[in-house]
Scaffold this active site. Structure first.
Site, PDB file in Angstrom:
ATOM      1  N   GLN A   1      58.825  43.704  44.086  1.00 61.19           N
ATOM      2  CA  GLN A   1      57.751  43.122  43.291  1.00 61.19           C
ATOM      3  C   GLN A   1      58.161  42.891  41.839  1.00 61.19           C
ATOM      4  O   GLN A   1      57.786  41.890  41.225  1.00 61.19           O
ATOM      5  CB  GLN A   1      56.523  44.040  43.335  1.00 61.19           C
ATOM      6  N   GLU A   2      58.941  43.804  41.296  1.00 65.50           N
ATOM      7  CA  GLU A   2      59.296  43.743  39.879  1.00 65.50           C
ATOM      8  C   GLU A   2      60.360  42.701  39.564  1.00 65.50           C
ATOM      9  O   GLU A   2      60.260  41.992  38.563  1.00 65.50           O
ATOM     10  CB  GLU A   2      59.772  45.119  39.391  1.00 65.50           C
ATOM     11  N   SER A   3      61.400  42.626  40.364  1.00 70.18           N
ATOM     12  CA  SER A   3      62.542  41.781  39.986  1.00 70.18           C
ATOM     13  C   SER A   3      63.099  40.935  41.111  1.00 70.18           C
ATOM     14  O   SER A   3      64.048  40.178  40.880  1.00 70.18           O
ATOM     15  CB  SER A   3      63.671  42.673  39.455  1.00 70.18           C
TER      16      SER A   3
END
Length: 219
Positions: A121-123
């Site tokens: 989700q983040e990167s």
């Protein structure tokens, strides 16, 4: 008698000359004293100005950094970050990322699925990802957060994943395993989670938590 008087007059010091010389010396000494006082005053004013400038710089620096022990509360990493990465920065393959996730998860007592879902989700597994807010690396750690977690190089995949895992461990301990609050705090900060007594009603944060929870259920 006249000869003695003449000699006495010749040998006697000139009173007016002595007075003029003394006045000149006193005037010179006074000027020197004024000069010394002026130099001291200028030096003092310069030192005070320098001290005030240093104090202002320190105060500004102290406001720029979060308090010790709350480094991850003030500037949480955003979800779905706008990634600014070098063209050669490709997503890590499963062969590359899985050992890092397994090692960090084992070290911090976390689920590998949780780490995998957060990184996704983040990167999107891009180790040189940089968000529009300045979050860095696989787990999108803010610089102050990375420093507080002991991450020297946020773009090093191993360091970044281990730092993010430590952060998740801290949040899990804080919220006694309440994963929704943990994810909400990772995205929006613990201050907002505590104020809301749950996941903050922020569209970005709600989407962030729901997406990761859905991915976890799918895995």
């Amino acid at each position: 008698m006249r000869l003695c008087l003449s000699l006495a007059l010749l040998l006697a010091p000139d009173a007016s000359g002595q007075l003029a010389s003394r006045e000149a010396m006193e005037t010179s000494a006074a000027k020197q004293q004024v000069s010394i006082s002026s130099q001291r005053q200028n030096a003092t004013e310069g030192m005070l100005a320098s001290m005030h400038a240093q104090q202002a710089a320190l105060q500004k620096h102290s406001h720029a950094l979060p308090p010790a022990g709350t480094f991850f509360l003030l500037e949480p990493p955003p979800s779905n970050p706008t990634i600014s990465a070098a063209p050669e920065c490709e997503a890590l393959s499963a062969i590359e990322i899985d050992p890092l996730i397994e090692g960090a998860a084992q070290k911090e007592g976390l689920s590998t699925d949780l780490l995998h879902a957060v990184i996704r989700q983040e990167s999107a597994f891009r180790p040189c990802a940089v968000s529009s807010k300045g979050a860095l690396g696989l787990m999108q750690l803010m610089p102050a957060t990375a420093s507080g977690l002991g991450v020297g190089n946020p773009f090093d995949p191993k360091e970044n994943v281990e730092g993010g895992a430590r952060l998740l461990r801290e949040l899990l301990d804080r919220y006694t395993g309440d994963l929704s609050r943990v994810l909400g705090a990772y995205n929006a900060g613990t201050v907002r989670v505590d104020a809301a007594d749950g996941v903050p009603q922020i569209p970005e944060t709600l989407n962030y938590v729901e997406t990761i929870m859905r991915n976890l259920r799918g895995r």
